[in-house]
Design a protein around this motif. Structure first.
Motif, short mmCIF file in Angstrom:
data_model
loop_
_atom_site.label_atom_id
_atom_site.label_comp_id
_atom_site.label_asym_id
_atom_site.label_seq_id
_atom_site.Cartn_x
_atom_site.Cartn_y
_atom_site.Cartn_z
N LEU A 94 -17.61 -4.85 -3.65
CA LEU A 94 -16.21 -4.57 -3.36
C LEU A 94 -15.66 -5.39 -2.21
CD1 LEU A 94 -16.24 -0.66 -3.61
CD2 LEU A 94 -15.18 -2.23 -5.24
N THR A 95 -16.55 -5.90 -1.35
CA THR A 95 -16.09 -6.55 -0.11
C THR A 95 -16.80 -7.87 0.13
OG1 THR A 95 -17.75 -5.64 1.41
CG2 THR A 95 -15.91 -4.20 0.83
N LEU A 116 -12.30 -4.57 2.05
CA LEU A 116 -11.74 -4.61 0.70
C LEU A 116 -10.26 -4.93 0.81
CD1 LEU A 116 -11.48 -3.94 -2.37
CD2 LEU A 116 -11.27 -1.53 -1.70
N GLU A 117 -9.84 -6.03 0.20
CA GLU A 117 -8.42 -6.39 0.19
C GLU A 117 -7.84 -6.01 -1.17
OE1 GLU A 117 -7.28 -10.16 1.72
OE2 GLU A 117 -8.96 -10.26 3.14
N TYR A 118 -6.84 -5.12 -1.14
CA TYR A 118 -6.30 -4.61 -2.41
C TYR A 118 -4.83 -4.24 -2.23
CZ TYR A 118 -6.13 -1.90 -6.76
OH TYR A 118 -5.82 -1.43 -8.01
N LYS A 122 -5.74 -4.05 3.75
CA LYS A 122 -7.10 -4.41 4.17
C LYS A 122 -7.83 -3.12 4.53
CE LYS A 122 -6.09 -9.10 5.73
NZ LYS A 122 -6.15 -10.06 6.84
N LYS A 296 -11.37 0.85 -6.76
CA LYS A 296 -10.43 0.29 -5.78
C LYS A 296 -9.10 1.04 -5.81
CE LYS A 296 -12.28 -4.44 -6.20
NZ LYS A 296 -11.95 -5.81 -6.65
#
Length: 382
Positions: A94-95, A116-118, A122, A296
């Motif tokens: 995920l990261t 995790l950028e979603y 951040k 996510k």
């Protein structure tokens, strides 16, 4: 020699506390609950809460070497679970982190962060070392792990398809270190006074606790004079939480890993059991990368993000790069995130959106913002 004597004394003290905890737990199990015993039971529960706090402090619950992680990003979510359920694999997929993975217990020995950028956010994800039964009492450095995740904004209760029975155990260990999952702080105010005894005022009928029980709990904490205002039908445990004053209230998400090892029929069985547990959940496979996008999305939604569009004075709003904040954020929160001097030099703000009555309304630092509000901050010029 002095250090050795200190360690010996420290160890004996901790063992005494642990023994007292066990004794009270046994007494609670054996004592039938009725009108005649409810005050006594409340006192026992208050004593137990105080002893658990002592046990955590004696066993290093303040966090040990390698367990203190500086928060970063827009929010923090922590994977918490028993060893070997795949927390490190999930973090790595995920990261941008590199948490060591192995097919044996206790691979992760420190808390490993990743980002995790979603959807413009951040999110700091933490891979905590696996906990065991008794972690909240210090087993396996459990209090250090559990104390380190107290500052998280979301707890990811992580199990695999064969270990669903760990879920209530993990929740109990978190509860014992003062982490309340998926709850809100009780609406209770206690004002300690110098004299006048205990005065209890309630705006709703109390069905789980009475004035005598409230007094008994307060006396256990050496509070003999106070005004207590209660605005919801609370339990004994909730009132103890208010008196203790060091509880944290964090949302949770159940993450069930390794679904690639199960057939369709067994997955249906798992979902039925998860529904009985009564928490929001997601079924994933870190190894096969199944449902990671769904995970996510769930993490993002659970964290309650809102988007704020900044509008410099005399210019158009920046709709391309919104500021990511948490639900309930105020203008002051935005100022603190943008620059440390913005609060000190703040004059006023202008807001367009759902949080105001009319477009361009002038507001102060305490104004709560809503999703997709447009915000102009006006500061004093030096």
């Amino acid at each position: 020699m002095e250090k050795l004597q200190y360690i010996k004394k420290f160890g004996e003290s901790y063992m005494d506390i642990a023994e007292e905890i066990r004794r009270i737990e046994e007494e609670l199990k054996k004592t039938p609950y009725n009108k005649a015993t409810q005050k006594h039971i409340a006192r026992l529960k208050a004593k137990l809460a105080k002893l658990r706090e002592k046990a955590q402090s004696r066993s290093g619950g303040g966090g040990g070497k390698g367990y203190a992680v500086k928060k970063s990003g827009d929010a923090t979510a922590a994977f918490v679970g028993f060893p070997s359920v795949g927390k490190s694999t999930l973090l790595n997929k995920l990261t941008n982190a590199n948490s060591e993975v192995g097919a044996y217990a206790f691979t992760t020995l420190t808390i490993v962060p990743g980002v995790l950028e979603y959807k413009g956010a951040k999110i700091q994800l933490l891979d905590a070392p696996g906990i065991i039964v008794g972690a909240s009492s210090g087993k396996g450095r459990g209090t250090e792990v559990l104390s380190a995740v107290r500052s998280a904004d979301l707890i990811l209760l992580t199990v695999d398809i064969y270990t669903l029975e760990h879920l209530p155990v993990i929740e109990r260990e978190l509860y014992n270190v003062g982490i309340r999952l998926d709850q809100k702080p009780p609406d209770v105010k206690i004002k300690v006074k110098d004299r006048g005894g205990i005065n209890v005022t309630s705006t709703v009928p109390l069905t789980k606790i009475d004035k005598d029980t409230i007094e008994a709990i307060l006396n256990e904490y050496r509070i003999h004079n106070a005004d207590v205002v209660i605005r919801e039908d609370i339990s004994v445990e909730q009132f103890i939480d208010v008196v203790a004053g060091n509880r944290v209230y964090i949302p949770s998400l159940v993450v069930v890993n390794k679904i690639d090892l199960a057939d369709e029929e067994y997955l249906k069985y798992i979902e039925e059991r998860l529904k009985e547990f009564g928490k929001d959940y997601v079924l994933v496979s870190g190894n096969k990368e199944i449902n990671l996008d769904l995970l996510k999305e769930k993490i993002y939604n659970k964290l309650g993000f809102i988007k704020i569009y900044l509008k410099p004075q005399g210019k158009k709003p920046d709709f391309d790069e919104p500021l990511i904040m948490r639900k309930g954020a105020t203008v002051k929160d935005v100022c603190e995130k943008l620059h440390r001097d913005f609060v000190k030099n703040f004059r006023y703000a202008l807001v367009w959106g759902k949080s105001v009555k009319y477009p361009g309304q002038r507001v102060g630092l305490d104004h709560k913002l809503e999703d997709e509000d447009i915000l102009t901050i006006v500061i004093k010029r030096s």
